[in-house]
Design a protein around this motif. Structure first.
Motif, short mmCIF file in Angstrom:
data_model
loop_
_atom_site.label_atom_id
_atom_site.label_comp_id
_atom_site.label_asym_id
_atom_site.label_seq_id
_atom_site.Cartn_x
_atom_site.Cartn_y
_atom_site.Cartn_z
N PHE A 104 -8.83 -29.32 42.54
CA PHE A 104 -7.50 -28.72 42.63
C PHE A 104 -7.55 -27.29 43.16
N THR A 105 -8.72 -26.66 43.12
CA THR A 105 -8.83 -25.32 43.71
C THR A 105 -8.59 -25.35 45.21
N SER A 106 -8.68 -26.54 45.80
CA SER A 106 -8.37 -26.69 47.23
C SER A 106 -6.92 -26.34 47.51
N TYR A 107 -6.04 -26.62 46.55
CA TYR A 107 -4.60 -26.55 46.79
C TYR A 107 -3.97 -25.21 46.43
N ILE A 108 -4.52 -24.50 45.47
CA ILE A 108 -3.81 -23.36 44.89
C ILE A 108 -3.47 -22.30 45.93
N GLY A 109 -4.46 -21.81 46.69
CA GLY A 109 -4.20 -20.80 47.70
C GLY A 109 -3.21 -21.25 48.76
N PRO A 110 -3.40 -22.44 49.36
CA PRO A 110 -2.45 -22.93 50.35
C PRO A 110 -1.04 -23.14 49.79
N PHE A 111 -0.92 -23.58 48.53
CA PHE A 111 0.40 -23.73 47.91
C PHE A 111 1.10 -22.38 47.80
N ILE A 112 0.37 -21.38 47.34
CA ILE A 112 0.95 -20.04 47.20
C ILE A 112 1.37 -19.50 48.57
N LYS A 144 2.41 -21.17 51.00
CA LYS A 144 3.50 -21.97 51.57
C LYS A 144 4.85 -21.61 50.97
N VAL A 145 4.90 -21.17 49.71
CA VAL A 145 6.20 -20.83 49.12
C VAL A 145 6.68 -19.50 49.69
N GLU A 146 7.98 -19.29 49.58
CA GLU A 146 8.62 -18.15 50.26
C GLU A 146 8.07 -16.80 49.81
N THR A 147 7.82 -16.63 48.52
CA THR A 147 7.37 -15.32 48.03
C THR A 147 5.89 -15.07 48.30
N GLN A 148 5.14 -16.14 48.59
CA GLN A 148 3.69 -16.05 48.83
C GLN A 148 2.99 -15.26 47.71
N GLY A 149 3.41 -15.52 46.49
CA GLY A 149 2.75 -14.91 45.34
C GLY A 149 3.27 -13.56 44.94
N GLY A 209 20.70 -25.14 36.89
CA GLY A 209 21.05 -24.18 37.91
C GLY A 209 19.90 -23.54 38.67
N TYR A 210 18.69 -24.02 38.48
CA TYR A 210 17.55 -23.42 39.19
C TYR A 210 17.59 -23.77 40.67
N LYS A 211 17.54 -22.75 41.52
CA LYS A 211 17.60 -22.95 42.97
C LYS A 211 16.26 -22.66 43.65
N GLY A 212 15.27 -22.24 42.88
CA GLY A 212 14.01 -21.80 43.47
C GLY A 212 13.09 -22.95 43.86
N GLU A 213 11.83 -22.60 44.05
CA GLU A 213 10.83 -23.56 44.53
C GLU A 213 9.92 -24.02 43.39
N PHE A 214 9.27 -25.15 43.64
CA PHE A 214 8.28 -25.68 42.70
C PHE A 214 6.92 -25.79 43.40
N MET A 215 5.88 -25.44 42.68
CA MET A 215 4.53 -25.82 43.07
C MET A 215 4.12 -26.95 42.12
N VAL A 216 3.83 -28.12 42.69
CA VAL A 216 3.59 -29.32 41.90
C VAL A 216 2.10 -29.62 41.85
N ILE A 217 1.53 -29.62 40.65
CA ILE A 217 0.09 -29.88 40.55
C ILE A 217 -0.21 -31.30 41.01
N VAL A 224 6.23 -27.81 46.98
CA VAL A 224 4.97 -28.05 47.67
C VAL A 224 4.05 -28.84 46.73
N GLY A 225 3.37 -29.84 47.29
CA GLY A 225 2.46 -30.68 46.51
C GLY A 225 1.54 -31.42 47.46
N ILE A 226 0.81 -32.40 46.94
CA ILE A 226 -0.07 -33.15 47.83
C ILE A 226 0.76 -34.09 48.70
N ALA A 227 0.25 -34.40 49.88
CA ALA A 227 1.01 -35.20 50.83
C ALA A 227 1.10 -36.65 50.39
N PRO A 228 2.28 -37.26 50.51
CA PRO A 228 2.40 -38.70 50.23
C PRO A 228 1.47 -39.50 51.14
N ILE A 229 0.99 -40.61 50.62
CA ILE A 229 0.05 -41.44 51.38
C ILE A 229 0.63 -41.88 52.71
#
Length: 403
Positions: A164-172, A174-179, A260-268, A289-294
């Motif tokens: 899962f460490t593969s995904y954390i940096g790229p997920f961050i 990809k979201v608008e605030t970039q961390g 009422g949440y309008k923000g983004e999700f990072m999905v493990i 953002v999450g892993i790509a569907p098959i």
């Protein structure tokens, strides 16, 4: 790039011959056996997972992927060191309790004769690792992306999915605030979810953002998510880290949208977009953002069709199914290379050669190109996806970290 099978043909899904037709029923047999004698033995593949209860869908997905591989391998015939084998998947329910996983692993090895046991949850894998080099040696097929599995230094463990460490940096990224904004924490409280949370927290803070209090909950037992979601939203997060089994993940996201949440999700990576779409209005998943569907990988249509026909199912086919389907043939090929079905160390040592010799028809999506020295299947075709505000998946490539 993802390797696309050069020839995929529809295959029969007839189950392996029943035990009454097997001439010699001996779990794992012996090394070699009577070469050329025409005898056939049973080779048991063990599996311990939560196949009942709140998160059973995940355990059954992995189970079905393994069973489909067992049936396809049996159909083409398995011969190891001159002896023919019928593969048999022996499954035990552990309800995701690590102590039960340990008990199941012992039973599968001692009573059923398995020399390979698959476990799809981090806590259970670690329990099995305490057994497989001290009491009864067996090869452990670890289906969890927790990097601690490799850090244990267990020579008889093979880690199947990307870390899962593969995904954390790229997920961050990809979201608008970039961390740079506020991150809310609402993943599953399992050991796996907590490890994901710790790693994501460190990466988010390193990027310059702030992290709110941990509101992780037990996705398997909690059914009313309103309270934890409300508590998380009170901190006005820009992004929420969420995820566990797909169904409760979808319902938590739905609850956040209702509040009422309008923000983004990072999905493990335990939760899968294609499954979550089944449990909530897909629009709720937008801006995540999450892993790509098959289905976003080239050449997967045939596998999806075959799976749905085999199991008479119209449910989505996801990575849990596909990765285990394509992992088991590597273990069997390693047995062939080692000339052994009951020496786990010899089988493990043969895996680097076996990875490249598996028939392409068993490759679905980001199939392993190699195995690392630590025992991790590695692929160059890994992808993640951002589901945009139009409900479209924007895929992007992910590099796996060097070990």
């Amino acid at each position: 790039m993802v390797r696309i099978p050069s020839s995929r043909v529809s295959r029969s899904f007839a189950l392996a011959a029943s035990g009454s037709l097997v001439l010699a029923l001996a779990a794992c047999g012996g090394e070699g056996g009577e070469g050329g004698s025409g005898s056939e033995e049973t080779l048991v593949i063990g599996y311990s997972a939560g196949i009942s209860g709140g998160a059973a869908e995940y355990g059954r997905n992995v189970q079905n992927g393994l069973q489909m591989a067992v049936d396809d391998l049996n159909e083409e015939g398995v011969e190891i060191d001159g002896t023919s084998y019928t593969l048999k998947l022996e499954s035990l329910d552990d309800q995701y309790q690590p102590s039960t996983t340990g008990t199941n692993a012992q039973r599968l090895v001692q009573k059923e004769g398995a020399k390979i046991v698959f476990v799809p949850h981090a806590g259970g894998i670690k329990a099995a690792q305490e057994l497989n080099t001290t009491r009864d040696k067996f090869l452990l097929g670890a289906y969890s992306s927790d990097p601690a599995i490799l850090d244990a230094g267990n020579e008889l463990t093979v880690m199947i999915p990307p870390s899962f460490t593969s995904y954390i940096g790229p997920f961050i990224d990809k979201v608008e605030t970039q961390g740079k904004g506020k991150l809310g924490l609402l993943t599953t409280s399992s050991e796996f979810g907590q490890e994901w949370t710790k790693a994501a927290t460190a990466a988010w803070e390193e990027a310059g953002g702030t992290v709110q209090s941990n509101n992780n909950i037990d996705y398997g037992s909690v059914s009313d998510f309103a309270g934890p979601v409300s508590k998380t939203l009170s901190g006005k997060p820009d992004v929420i880290l969420v995820g566990g089994p797909s169904q409760p993940t979808a319902l938590i996201i739905e609850e956040a949208r209702k509040q009422g949440y309008k923000g983004e999700f990072m999905v493990i990576d335990q939760a899968k977009f294609e499954e979550m779409e089944e449990f909530t209005d897909p629009k709720n998943l937008n801006n995540s953002v999450g892993i790509a569907p098959i289905q976003e990988f080239e050449g997967t249509e045939d596998f999806i069709t075959r799976y749905q026909e085999k199991f008479s199912s119209d449910k989505p086919v996801n990575a849990d199914i596909a990765l285990n389907y394509q992992a088991l043939p590597v273990f069997v090929e390693a047995m062939k290379e080692a000339g052994s079905v009951d020496d786990p160390q010899k089988i493990r040592d043969a895996m680097p050669d076996a990875v490249g010799k598996v028939d392409e028809k068993f490759e679905v999506a980001f199939a392993p190109d190699r195995i690392s020295d630590k025992g991790h299947f590695v692929s160059d075709g890994l992808k993640a996806a951002y589901r945009n505000d139009k409900g479209e998946y924007e895929t992007f490539e992910i590099e796996q970290p060097k070990e």
